[in-house]
Design a protein around this motif. Sequence first.
Motif, PDB file in Angstrom:
ATOM      1  N   ILE A 254       0.819  -1.217   0.000  1.00  0.00           N
ATOM      2  CA  ILE A 254       0.000   0.000   0.000  1.00  0.00           C
ATOM      3  C   ILE A 254       0.853   1.268   0.000  1.00  0.00           C
ATOM      4  N   PRO A 255       1.997   1.325   0.733  1.00  0.00           N
ATOM      5  CA  PRO A 255       2.836   2.529   0.616  1.00  0.00           C
ATOM      6  C   PRO A 255       3.247   2.809  -0.828  1.00  0.00           C
ATOM      7  N   ASP A 256       3.483   1.752  -1.595  1.00  0.00           N
ATOM      8  CA  ASP A 256       3.853   1.922  -2.998  1.00  0.00           C
ATOM      9  C   ASP A 256       2.651   2.394  -3.810  1.00  0.00           C
ATOM     10  N   ARG A 257       1.476   1.764  -3.582  1.00  0.00           N
ATOM     11  CA  ARG A 257       0.264   2.152  -4.304  1.00  0.00           C
ATOM     12  C   ARG A 257      -0.130   3.603  -4.014  1.00  0.00           C
ATOM     13  N   MET A 258       0.100   4.049  -2.769  1.00  0.00           N
ATOM     14  CA  MET A 258      -0.312   5.391  -2.360  1.00  0.00           C
ATOM     15  C   MET A 258       0.804   6.424  -2.532  1.00  0.00           C
ATOM     16  N   GLY A 259       1.958   5.979  -3.021  1.00  0.00           N
ATOM     17  CA  GLY A 259       3.055   6.908  -3.293  1.00  0.00           C
ATOM     18  C   GLY A 259       3.644   7.565  -2.052  1.00  0.00           C
ATOM     19  N   LEU A 260       3.714   6.813  -0.942  1.00  0.00           N
ATOM     20  CA  LEU A 260       4.223   7.389   0.310  1.00  0.00           C
ATOM     21  C   LEU A 260       5.753   7.431   0.298  1.00  0.00           C
ATOM     22  N   GLU A 261       6.297   8.466   0.942  1.00  0.00           N
ATOM     23  CA  GLU A 261       7.754   8.635   0.968  1.00  0.00           C
ATOM     24  C   GLU A 261       8.209   9.217   2.297  1.00  0.00           C
ATOM     25  N   TYR A 262       9.490   9.017   2.572  1.00  0.00           N
ATOM     26  CA  TYR A 262      10.188   9.794   3.587  1.00  0.00           C
ATOM     27  C   TYR A 262      11.566  10.113   3.019  1.00  0.00           C
ATOM     28  N   ILE A 263      12.188  11.162   3.499  1.00  0.00           N
ATOM     29  CA  ILE A 263      13.522  11.544   3.030  1.00  0.00           C
ATOM     30  C   ILE A 263      14.550  10.867   3.917  1.00  0.00           C
ATOM     31  N   ASP A 264      15.353  10.009   3.322  1.00  0.00           N
ATOM     32  CA  ASP A 264      16.336   9.235   4.074  1.00  0.00           C
ATOM     33  C   ASP A 264      17.561  10.085   4.404  1.00  0.00           C
ATOM     34  N   ARG A 265      18.473   9.507   5.174  1.00  0.00           N
ATOM     35  CA  ARG A 265      19.658  10.264   5.616  1.00  0.00           C
ATOM     36  C   ARG A 265      20.546  10.681   4.456  1.00  0.00           C
ATOM     37  N   ASP A 266      20.419  10.005   3.289  1.00  0.00           N
ATOM     38  CA  ASP A 266      21.204  10.389   2.102  1.00  0.00           C
ATOM     39  C   ASP A 266      20.519  11.466   1.276  1.00  0.00           C
ATOM     40  N   GLY A 267      19.356  11.971   1.781  1.00  0.00           N
ATOM     41  CA  GLY A 267      18.645  13.038   1.091  1.00  0.00           C
ATOM     42  C   GLY A 267      17.724  12.554  -0.017  1.00  0.00           C
ATOM     43  N   LYS A 268      17.634  11.242  -0.205  1.00  0.00           N
ATOM     44  CA  LYS A 268      16.794  10.694  -1.269  1.00  0.00           C
ATOM     45  C   LYS A 268      15.476  10.153  -0.697  1.00  0.00           C
ATOM     46  N   PRO A 269      14.380  10.235  -1.498  1.00  0.00           N
ATOM     47  CA  PRO A 269      13.091   9.714  -1.018  1.00  0.00           C
ATOM     48  C   PRO A 269      13.086   8.189  -1.008  1.00  0.00           C
ATOM     49  N   LYS A 270      12.509   7.630   0.052  1.00  0.00           N
ATOM     50  CA  LYS A 270      12.372   6.173   0.187  1.00  0.00           C
ATOM     51  C   LYS A 270      10.928   5.850   0.581  1.00  0.00           C
ATOM     52  N   ARG A 271      10.557   4.597   0.344  1.00  0.00           N
ATOM     53  CA  ARG A 271       9.226   4.131   0.720  1.00  0.00           C
ATOM     54  C   ARG A 271       9.215   3.690   2.185  1.00  0.00           C
ATOM     55  N   PRO A 272       8.253   4.175   2.976  1.00  0.00           N
ATOM     56  CA  PRO A 272       8.094   3.612   4.317  1.00  0.00           C
ATOM     57  C   PRO A 272       7.403   2.244   4.220  1.00  0.00           C
ATOM     58  N   VAL A 273       7.426   1.517   5.292  1.00  0.00           N
ATOM     59  CA  VAL A 273       6.677   0.275   5.441  1.00  0.00           C
ATOM     60  C   VAL A 273       5.533   0.572   6.406  1.00  0.00           C
ATOM     61  N   ILE A 274       4.369  -0.063   6.192  1.00  0.00           N
ATOM     62  CA  ILE A 274       3.252   0.102   7.129  1.00  0.00           C
ATOM     63  C   ILE A 274       3.073  -1.189   7.927  1.00  0.00           C
ATOM     64  N   VAL A 275       2.956  -1.035   9.243  1.00  0.00           N
ATOM     65  CA  VAL A 275       2.501  -2.133  10.095  1.00  0.00           C
ATOM     66  C   VAL A 275       1.064  -1.805  10.492  1.00  0.00           C
ATOM     67  N   HIS A 276       0.118  -2.654  10.072  1.00  0.00           N
ATOM     68  CA  HIS A 276      -1.279  -2.530  10.480  1.00  0.00           C
ATOM     69  C   HIS A 276      -1.454  -3.397  11.727  1.00  0.00           C
ATOM     70  N   ARG A 277      -2.071  -2.861  12.755  1.00  0.00           N
ATOM     71  CA  ARG A 277      -2.291  -3.707  13.929  1.00  0.00           C
ATOM     72  C   ARG A 277      -3.606  -3.383  14.620  1.00  0.00           C
ATOM     73  N   ALA A 278      -4.207  -4.414  15.206  1.00  0.00           N
ATOM     74  CA  ALA A 278      -5.363  -4.274  16.092  1.00  0.00           C
ATOM     75  C   ALA A 278      -5.139  -5.212  17.266  1.00  0.00           C
ATOM     76  N   ILE A 279      -5.459  -4.756  18.459  1.00  0.00           N
ATOM     77  CA  ILE A 279      -5.283  -5.582  19.657  1.00  0.00           C
ATOM     78  C   ILE A 279      -6.583  -6.335  19.979  1.00  0.00           C
ATOM     79  N   LEU A 280      -7.699  -5.606  19.967  1.00  0.00           N
ATOM     80  CA  LEU A 280      -8.982  -6.240  20.229  1.00  0.00           C
ATOM     81  C   LEU A 280      -9.626  -6.760  18.949  1.00  0.00           C
ATOM     82  N   GLY A 281      -9.286  -6.154  17.814  1.00  0.00           N
ATOM     83  CA  GLY A 281     -10.041  -6.401  16.592  1.00  0.00           C
ATOM     84  C   GLY A 281     -11.326  -5.590  16.664  1.00  0.00           C
ATOM     85  N   SER A 282     -12.414  -6.136  16.150  1.00  0.00           N
ATOM     86  CA  SER A 282     -13.715  -5.472  16.248  1.00  0.00           C
ATOM     87  C   SER A 282     -14.133  -5.407  17.717  1.00  0.00           C
ATOM     88  N   LEU A 283     -14.421  -4.187  18.194  1.00  0.00           N
ATOM     89  CA  LEU A 283     -14.849  -4.046  19.595  1.00  0.00           C
ATOM     90  C   LEU A 283     -16.160  -4.764  19.836  1.00  0.00           C
TER      91      LEU A 283
END
Length: 407
Positions: A254-283
């Motif tokens: 999804i980060p790739d599909r949505m075009g998400l970026e952060y600027i890395d220490r080398d000054g170049k844009p990189k893709r973040p990774v997403i961790v999706h989490r739920a503890i209870l799930g549906s309340l």
Amino acid sequence: MDNKNLKDHRQIGQELDLFSVHNIAPGAIFWHHKGWIIYKTLVEFIQSEIEKEGYREISTPVMVKSQLFKDSGHWEHFGKHNMFNLIIDEESYSLKPMNCPEACLIYSTKTRSYQDLPIRYAEFGILHRRELSGVLGGLLRVRQFTIDDAHHFIRPDQIQQEIIDLLSLTSDFYKKLGFEPHFYLATKPEKAMGDIKLWEEAERDLEKALKAAKVNYDIKEKDGAFYGPKIDIHIKDSQDRDWQLATIQLDFQIPDRMGLEYIDRDGKPKRPVIVHRAILGSLERFIGILIEHYQGAFPLWLAPIQVAVLPISEKVEEYARGVFEQLRNEGIRVELDSSDKPIGAKIREATLQKIPFLCIIGEKERDKSSESGDFFVSVRTREGKDMGEQKLNAFIESLKKDIEKAK
């Protein structure tokens, strides 16, 4: 527990006045006051826990243009037929079935640096999924629900620590409720999107974190989300039924599909990774499971009413009201039965309502209070155990300790 005498959560919900369902809104829950207390208590507990972990709570719209789910991949892979879609001003809109694309939009509102990550967004957003009417059932299968959702935007080098911390957070939570969690690694499903190499990398990352956390786990073949593999956490309830509740999902897609970026220490844009989490799930589903697990006899911290104040006669009603007000002022969820029913009937009613503690108030307690200046109560548990006469202040302190300990 004798399974033959166990009640369905819908029956208990009606008896304890927790919730109802109505044909006017199939698959949606009408929360009554006492049920809403349980709901809010769980949400507040999760909020207090995740606040310590640096989460930022957000809220996003229930209805958005369907294009968002086309961009994220949900339209094709989750399935447009699993969503509620409508046409407004000749444009397609959807009631959101999940929160992740909206969290991505908030992430994308500004330039992010590698130093900003991880960013953890939590959301208790209302979701809608188009379940078939024939499978709807009380709290366990609904169309409108809330997930204790969170999306962690992280760098690839942060994956291991983030997953290990989440394994610890979910394990601790379920153990506090008396459940023994069991872990499963769910791998790439048949219907999935993205590069197979990224899938393989994500599966290796999750397996490495499970081993580093020294967690025993089994494999769920081809049971991952369409955008990434996941760790599912299962528990068994008092009836020895298996439930999948918490989930930790690793997403490179999804980060790739949505075009998400952060600027890395080398000054170049990189893709973040997403961790999706739920503890209870549906309340909704989680509360349904808890209702049946405890058969309505919730632990003190979750009980909608924690103490019932029961005056023996109207002669001590004024004194009983003073006890009630002191308990209420100390934050205890308390109910006063000032009816003219016999004390036996009051005790029976409070016991049937599964109220953890009953304070029996008679002339003896009132008179002793007049002599000493302290409030006195006779305490009984819902199980029928007589805890004897106690100073009200001491009783309140013991309640607070028990509530705090559970949390």
